[in-house]
Design an enzyme around this catalytic site. Structure first.
Site, PDB file in Angstrom:
ATOM      1  CE  LYS A   1       2.614   3.992  -9.450  1.00  0.00           C
ATOM      2  NZ  LYS A   1       4.036   4.402  -9.789  1.00  0.00           N
TER       3      LYS A   1
ATOM      4  CG  ASP B   1      -2.324  -0.585   1.014  1.00  0.00           C
ATOM      5  OD1 ASP B   1      -2.497  -1.071  -0.149  1.00  0.00           O
ATOM      6  OD2 ASP B   1      -2.908  -0.929   1.817  1.00  0.00           O
TER       7      ASP B   1
END
Length: 410
Positions: free
Chosen positions: A222, A200
């Site tokens: 992403k 994260d």
């Protein structure tokens, strides 16, 4: 015999004492330190001593050891496999040591290492590995070497590859509030053993730079998710890599189950038949205020603290928080993810009775080098957040504890 031991190095060995009789003479600090390891080894421990420390007495009260409240007597070592002599009576120690020699019982002497037939190493443990260090007459050095080895194994800085197959699966690791030193030792070890790390944005990013080159690091933000929601895409990535036989670490900020959606990931893994290990982390709810000098509770000031998520505005129909009830509490209120809605949250609390002059503070990027604290009142909280340019991640603390501070050293 003593001279012989002194001239030659000790022969290291691991004693398997499960169900075997061990006699401990004396119940002071030495016994208090040694007894837990003997109990953990499954030994049948007989303690002989007229008195004991409170901790040792508790071991006897719970049935972990048998305690005979008397002094040593000849014959006490009959049937023993191992003896620990630690009384404050030199004559009794000498007599018991001689009995151990006569009966061929390995014997540790707390008062005279040279007269002993066995030495206790400095020991430590890390995930199934027992480290035992002997340096002869220098116990402090033994402890120092032991500590260095155990710390290296726990942190993964000491290479100790598994030569047998490791259990595959996913570890949900709470990385703590941001400072890489605040991850748990278990979390750091699992990171060192990972094949894939899905991290994260709020996880301790500095730890990722320490990973070996072969480790695949994936930024959770992403992961392409197309028709999937972002969380579902993360779940699918965890499952995909775990099914490929990889050791996967899901590195999350704070604690996985405190506004971290960790349970959603655990549930998805369970449905896919993948083993999941949860490693708790230090939550920012307590650690960030603490790092900024704010105790969430304090004697005579606050007897409770409440943690809420502020990512949904108080008037939003999706909010699950009972803001009117929170306004009536006298303790500390800790708000995570509340920067954007700070003004609305403060207004709602004031509307339902929390005094407008209640102290408040915002701590941005707590525990990191960029940490900063801004103080306000409930009435000025929203404007202060805007004027100071506060941005996430930040923790908001509301309550009289904001005004509590430690005295400056003279």
């Amino acid at each position: 015999m003593a001279e012989h031991v002194a001239e030659h190095a000790a022969y290291p060995v691991g004693l398997r004492l499960s169900g075997r009789r061990v006699v401990v003479l004396g119940a002071g600090q030495v016994a208090q330190r040694r007894l837990p390891s003997l109990i953990a080894a499954g030994a049948d421990v007989l303690l002989i001593s007229p008195s004991a420390t409170p901790s040792v007495e508790a071991m006897a009260d719970t049935g972990e050891i048998r305690w005979e409240r008397r002094r040593y007597e000849a014959g006490d070592l009959d049937g023993a496999w191992y003896a620990l002599i630690s009384t404050d009576d030199p004559a009794a120690n000498t007599a018991a040591s001689q009995e151990a020699e006569d009966r061929r019982v390995w014997c540790v002497r707390a008062d005279d290492a040279e007269a002993a037939t066995a030495w206790t190493p400095a020991t430590g443990h890390s995930e199934g590995v027992t480290v035992a260090v002997l340096t002869g007459r220098d116990p402090r050095r033994s402890a120092g070497v032991r500590d260095a080895i155990v710390e290296g194994l726990r942190e993964g800085t000491l290479a100790a590859p598994h030569h047998r197959s490791r259990a595959k699966g996913v570890a949900l690791v709470g990385g703590g509030p941001g400072d890489p030193d605040l991850i748990t030792v278990r979390g750091r070890r699992l990171l060192a053993e990972a094949d894939v790390v899905i991290a994260d944005r709020l996880g301790p990013r500095d730890l990722l730079a320490e990973l070996p080159p072969h480790v695949e690091v994936i930024d959770a933000a992403k992961i392409p998710y197309g028709r999937f929601m972002a969380q579902e895409a993360i779940n699918n990535a965890l499952i995909e890599h775990a099914k490929a036989g990889k050791a996967v670490v899901r590195l999350k900020g704070g604690d996985p189950f405190v506004f971290g959606r960790g349970m959603e990931e655990a549930q998805a893994l369970a449905e896919a038949g993948i083993s999941c290990t949860v490693v708790p982390g230090i939550s920012s709810t307590i650690s960030v205020p603490g790092a900024a000098g704010i105790p969430v509770t304090h004697r005579g000031v606050a007897h409770e603290f409440t943690v809420v998520s502020g990512h949904v505005a108080p008037d939003d129909e999706r909010s699950l928080v009972d803001w009117p009830a929170l306004a009536k509490l006298r303790g500390t209120l800790v708000v995570l993810m509340g920067v954007e809605n700070s003004g609305a949250i403060a207004a709602k609390l004031i509307e339902h009775g929390r005094p407008a002059d209640t102290p408040a503070a915002v701590v941005q990027e707590g525990t990191t080098a960029a940490q900063r604290r801004v103080d306000a009142t409930l009435a000025t909280l929203g404007e202060t957040v805007r004027a100071e340019g506060i941005r996430p991640p930040a923790v908001i603390v509301v309550g009289d504890v904001v005004g509590v501070s430690a005295p400056s050293p003279e």
